[in-house]
Design a protein around this motif. Sequence first.
Motif, PDB file in Angstrom:
ATOM      1  N   GLN A   1      -2.591 -11.635  36.692  1.00 47.87           N
ATOM      2  CA  GLN A   1      -1.313 -11.970  35.777  1.00 47.87           C
ATOM      3  C   GLN A   1      -1.526 -13.092  34.789  1.00 47.87           C
ATOM      4  N   ILE A   2      -0.944 -12.726  33.667  1.00 44.21           N
ATOM      5  CA  ILE A   2      -0.901 -13.913  32.522  1.00 44.21           C
ATOM      6  C   ILE A   2       0.767 -14.231  32.241  1.00 44.21           C
ATOM      7  N   LYS A   3       0.928 -15.199  32.093  1.00 44.20           N
ATOM      8  CA  LYS A   3       2.663 -15.607  31.641  1.00 44.20           C
ATOM      9  C   LYS A   3       2.260 -15.904  30.233  1.00 44.20           C
ATOM     10  N   LEU A   4       2.634 -15.021  29.389  1.00 40.07           N
ATOM     11  CA  LEU A   4       2.619 -15.301  27.895  1.00 40.07           C
ATOM     12  C   LEU A   4       4.053 -16.006  27.369  1.00 40.07           C
ATOM     13  N   HIS A   5       4.965 -15.896  28.047  1.00 39.97           N
ATOM     14  CA  HIS A   5       6.246 -16.410  27.628  1.00 39.97           C
ATOM     15  C   HIS A   5       7.193 -16.494  28.762  1.00 39.97           C
ATOM     16  N   SER A   6       8.207 -17.076  28.637  1.00 38.92           N
ATOM     17  CA  SER A   6       9.141 -17.539  29.946  1.00 38.92           C
ATOM     18  C   SER A   6       9.535 -15.954  30.442  1.00 38.92           C
ATOM     19  N   GLU A   7       9.789 -14.866  29.515  1.00 41.52           N
ATOM     20  CA  GLU A   7      10.356 -13.558  29.897  1.00 41.52           C
ATOM     21  C   GLU A   7       9.308 -12.596  29.779  1.00 41.52           C
ATOM     22  N   VAL A   8       8.161 -12.729  29.516  1.00 46.06           N
ATOM     23  CA  VAL A   8       6.812 -11.834  29.297  1.00 46.06           C
ATOM     24  C   VAL A   8       5.674 -12.245  30.106  1.00 46.06           C
ATOM     25  N   THR A   9       5.140 -11.270  31.073  1.00 46.93           N
ATOM     26  CA  THR A   9       4.060 -11.499  31.815  1.00 46.93           C
ATOM     27  C   THR A   9       3.365 -10.144  31.642  1.00 46.93           C
ATOM     28  N   ALA A  10       1.956 -10.371  31.516  1.00 45.19           N
ATOM     29  CA  ALA A  10       1.135  -9.167  31.333  1.00 45.19           C
ATOM     30  C   ALA A  10       0.030  -9.069  32.394  1.00 45.19           C
ATOM     31  N   GLU A  11      -0.318  -8.087  32.851  1.00 44.58           N
ATOM     32  CA  GLU A  11      -1.026  -7.730  33.881  1.00 44.58           C
ATOM     33  C   GLU A  11      -2.425  -6.955  33.412  1.00 44.58           C
ATOM     34  N   ILE A  12      -3.400  -7.758  33.633  1.00 41.28           N
ATOM     35  CA  ILE A  12      -4.871  -7.123  33.039  1.00 41.28           C
ATOM     36  C   ILE A  12      -5.545  -6.804  34.067  1.00 41.28           C
ATOM     37  N   ASN A  13      -6.743  -6.010  33.628  1.00 38.26           N
ATOM     38  CA  ASN A  13      -7.650  -5.322  34.651  1.00 38.26           C
ATOM     39  C   ASN A  13      -8.940  -6.353  34.432  1.00 38.26           C
ATOM     40  N   LEU A  14      -9.344  -6.804  35.494  1.00 44.78           N
ATOM     41  CA  LEU A  14     -10.754  -7.729  35.349  1.00 44.78           C
ATOM     42  C   LEU A  14     -11.833  -7.223  36.019  1.00 44.78           C
ATOM     43  N   GLU A  15     -12.926  -6.931  35.469  1.00 52.06           N
ATOM     44  CA  GLU A  15     -13.977  -6.362  35.923  1.00 52.06           C
ATOM     45  C   GLU A  15     -15.071  -7.743  36.253  1.00 52.06           C
ATOM     46  N   VAL A  16     -15.428  -7.957  37.387  1.00 54.14           N
ATOM     47  CA  VAL A  16     -16.275  -9.016  37.551  1.00 54.14           C
ATOM     48  C   VAL A  16     -17.824  -8.259  37.959  1.00 54.14           C
ATOM     49  N   ILE A  17     -18.794  -8.595  37.076  1.00 52.99           N
ATOM     50  CA  ILE A  17     -20.079  -8.140  37.346  1.00 52.99           C
ATOM     51  C   ILE A  17     -21.315  -9.191  37.273  1.00 52.99           C
ATOM     52  N   SER A  18     -22.313  -8.695  37.917  1.00 47.99           N
ATOM     53  CA  SER A  18     -23.489  -9.661  37.964  1.00 47.99           C
ATOM     54  C   SER A  18     -24.203  -9.687  36.805  1.00 47.99           C
ATOM     55  N   TYR A  19     -25.029 -10.729  36.494  1.00 47.94           N
ATOM     56  CA  TYR A  19     -25.940 -10.999  35.403  1.00 47.94           C
ATOM     57  C   TYR A  19     -27.378 -11.090  35.457  1.00 47.94           C
TER      58      TYR A  19
ATOM     59  N   ALA B   1       4.685 -12.714  21.849  1.00 48.39           N
ATOM     60  CA  ALA B   1       4.169 -12.658  23.313  1.00 48.39           C
ATOM     61  C   ALA B   1       4.302 -10.848  23.756  1.00 48.39           C
ATOM     62  N   LEU B   2       5.535 -10.447  23.204  1.00 51.08           N
ATOM     63  CA  LEU B   2       5.386  -8.832  23.389  1.00 51.08           C
ATOM     64  C   LEU B   2       4.382  -8.096  22.765  1.00 51.08           C
ATOM     65  N   ASP B   3       3.984  -8.377  21.464  1.00 47.43           N
ATOM     66  CA  ASP B   3       3.040  -7.956  20.735  1.00 47.43           C
ATOM     67  C   ASP B   3       1.692  -8.338  21.570  1.00 47.43           C
ATOM     68  N   PHE B   4       1.297  -9.238  21.985  1.00 42.97           N
ATOM     69  CA  PHE B   4       0.140  -9.685  22.593  1.00 42.97           C
ATOM     70  C   PHE B   4      -0.099  -9.070  23.825  1.00 42.97           C
ATOM     71  N   GLN B   5       1.113  -8.715  24.334  1.00 43.00           N
ATOM     72  CA  GLN B   5       0.923  -8.127  25.883  1.00 43.00           C
ATOM     73  C   GLN B   5       0.567  -6.749  25.568  1.00 43.00           C
ATOM     74  N   THR B   6       1.115  -5.964  24.513  1.00 38.63           N
ATOM     75  CA  THR B   6       0.592  -4.573  24.002  1.00 38.63           C
ATOM     76  C   THR B   6      -0.747  -4.811  23.674  1.00 38.63           C
ATOM     77  N   ALA B   7      -1.153  -5.606  23.065  1.00 39.50           N
ATOM     78  CA  ALA B   7      -2.666  -5.813  22.731  1.00 39.50           C
ATOM     79  C   ALA B   7      -3.509  -5.819  23.895  1.00 39.50           C
ATOM     80  N   LEU B   8      -3.201  -6.532  24.820  1.00 39.84           N
ATOM     81  CA  LEU B   8      -3.983  -6.833  26.194  1.00 39.84           C
ATOM     82  C   LEU B   8      -4.048  -5.451  26.934  1.00 39.84           C
ATOM     83  N   ILE B   9      -2.892  -4.835  26.908  1.00 43.36           N
ATOM     84  CA  ILE B   9      -2.860  -3.440  27.509  1.00 43.36           C
ATOM     85  C   ILE B   9      -3.553  -2.347  26.909  1.00 43.36           C
ATOM     86  N   THR B  10      -3.564  -2.632  25.535  1.00 41.60           N
ATOM     87  CA  THR B  10      -4.357  -1.449  24.789  1.00 41.60           C
ATOM     88  C   THR B  10      -6.080  -1.706  25.109  1.00 41.60           C
ATOM     89  N   ILE B  11      -6.301  -2.971  25.051  1.00 38.76           N
ATOM     90  CA  ILE B  11      -7.741  -3.559  25.284  1.00 38.76           C
ATOM     91  C   ILE B  11      -8.193  -2.810  26.713  1.00 38.76           C
TER      92      ILE B  11
END
Length: 152
Positions: free
Chosen positions: A134-152, A69-79
């Motif tokens: 906010q995304i709960k990846l594990h009981s002790e690990v949460t990730a916060e991502i930036n979401l951009e909503v655009i029109s198509y 979960a920590l590794d995936f949190q790092t990947a989400l932050i990297t993206i």
Amino acid sequence: MAKRVKIVLNEDIVNLGKDGDLVEVAPGFARNFLLPYGKALAVTPAVLKQVEHRRAKQAKLEAAKKQEALDFQTALITIGRFTVKKQVGEDGVLFGTVTNGDIAEAIKEATKKEIDRREILVPEINGIGNYKVQIKLHSEVTAEINLEVISY
């Protein structure tokens, strides 16, 4: 006659304990229900050793899940930023709403890893723009991502 008997549970039992717990119960409850149906084992040194081995193995698995979960949190932050395309009317107001399923799809497209949509906490999104999710990846690990909503 003994007032209480110590047993080790083989499965989760409501209001008593979880699998592998050492509990004290009434002798009749152990003799007539728990032991004959295989829901518990009588306490012996061998059983206690087996319980400790099972707990150590479970702790190792839990540590591996947390590290994943920590590794995936790092990947989400990297993206950094995930994009969701929605139909927009006049004044930048959305038709419908951005759901946690939409966000899960955007993450799956970017990372090739599927996450449970129920673990995503979506703020109220009414129009195009940038939002924090906010995304709960594990009981002790949460990730916060930036979401951009655009029109198509």
